[in-house]
Design an enzyme around this catalytic site. Sequence first.
Site, PDB file in Angstrom:
ATOM      1  N   GLU A 219     -13.537   1.093   0.699  1.00 11.33           N
ATOM      2  CA  GLU A 219     -12.613  -0.060   0.714  1.00 11.33           C
ATOM      3  C   GLU A 219     -13.106  -1.233  -0.140  1.00 11.33           C
ATOM      4  O   GLU A 219     -12.826  -2.396   0.159  1.00 11.33           O
ATOM      5  CB  GLU A 219     -12.318  -0.520   2.152  1.00 11.33           C
ATOM      6  CG  GLU A 219     -11.641   0.556   2.989  1.00 11.33           C
ATOM      7  CD  GLU A 219     -11.004   0.049   4.279  1.00 11.33           C
ATOM      8  OE1 GLU A 219     -11.247  -1.107   4.671  1.00 11.33           O
ATOM      9  OE2 GLU A 219     -10.252   0.834   4.891  1.00 11.33           O
TER      10      GLU A 219
ATOM     11  N   GLU B 259      -9.534   7.840   6.616  1.00 12.48           N
ATOM     12  CA  GLU B 259      -9.392   7.059   7.855  1.00 12.48           C
ATOM     13  C   GLU B 259      -7.914   6.929   8.164  1.00 12.48           C
ATOM     14  O   GLU B 259      -7.146   6.480   7.313  1.00 12.48           O
ATOM     15  CB  GLU B 259      -9.944   5.623   7.723  1.00 12.48           C
ATOM     16  CG  GLU B 259     -11.437   5.495   7.674  1.00 12.48           C
ATOM     17  CD  GLU B 259     -11.899   4.029   7.614  1.00 12.48           C
ATOM     18  OE1 GLU B 259     -11.174   3.128   8.096  1.00 12.48           O
ATOM     19  OE2 GLU B 259     -12.992   3.800   7.078  1.00 12.48           O
TER      20      GLU B 259
END
Length: 313
Positions: free
Chosen positions: A128, A241
């Site tokens: 991320e 995720e």
Amino acid sequence: MRTSILAGLAAVLPSTFAYRGFNYGATDLSGALKAQSAYETEFNAAKNLPGTNGEFTSARLYTSVQGTTGAPNEAFAAAINTKTSLLLGIWISGNPNIQTEINAITSAISAHGSAFTDLVAGISVGSEDAYRVTALGIASNAGPGVDPQGIANYISQVRSGLSGTALSSKPIGHVDTYNTYSNSSGWMAPVIEASDFIGMNAFPYFESTKPNSIQNGNSTFWADYDATVAQAGGKPVWITETGWPTVGPQSGEATPSVANAETYFSEVACSSFGRNINTWWYTLQDSTSDASVPSFGVAVADSSFAPKYDLSC
Ligand SMILES: *[C@@H]1O[C@H](CO)[C@@H](O)[C@H](O)[C@H]1NC(C)=O
Ligand SMILES: *[C@@H]1O[C@H](CO)[C@@H](O)[C@H](O)[C@H]1NC(C)=O
């Protein structure tokens, strides 16, 4: 024409095996760094989750280093003892020297050989990081991040660092949020070009600018996935995720509840498994006791690891 039809068919035919598992952070509920024994307990609990036929046998990690020691993440030894496959992680945001991460991996190769390397599903350089770069204009991003060219440079550093080792043939890629990849400006092109796989995180629960009630959870997730695939240049897109909280704040139209988390799992996880997409769910157990943080754990946060809802497909 015929070739493209056959190529299209090959792309939709399921492969015989896909990794299935959870994400594992470095700290426990008390905030303490987890040791090998804690990872072993978790990996065994994941395999023994009622309703899952022992199929949650993979672990995605965020770092390859144990705390600040420079030694290999103790999750590696736990994975070897429990035959748990690994999506290795290399932490790059705000990390002045990612060589420490690479060195931890090469130390583990020296120490364990193929008992370690055979378990490796791939290596994610970063997590991320583009999402946290303010340039994309995404709300609620919190730096420091790394921009796409910087991520691509780190990927190339990791490729060099692992060349000549048993991991040089493993896929090397990156994990980021779907909206970084799906941005058609081409901002993520350097990352996509440098990667063997695209790791995608997507949480309809957080997509509060959309009609994101649980009724739209499955369709929103797969729209995110398809938008990522559309920019991925044919690279495989892995689900690194996703999940839905059982407890936590309302987020737009998304309501945390056990019933909604079960619906999301039975629709999104089960359709992903049906499509044989590598999937690391978020998450086995909560890693914070902060009540303001949404609770994504599928199992209660105690030593029973009891599922909060039905995890069968
Ligand atoms: C896409 O990325 C550009 C930066 O290259 C940014 O200005 C734009 O806001 C982004 N679009 C979306 C929908 O995130
Ligand atoms: C979830 O979406 C996928 C992809 O569109 C679809 O294949 C699946 O049938 C959906 N599941 C449910 C329960 O709607």
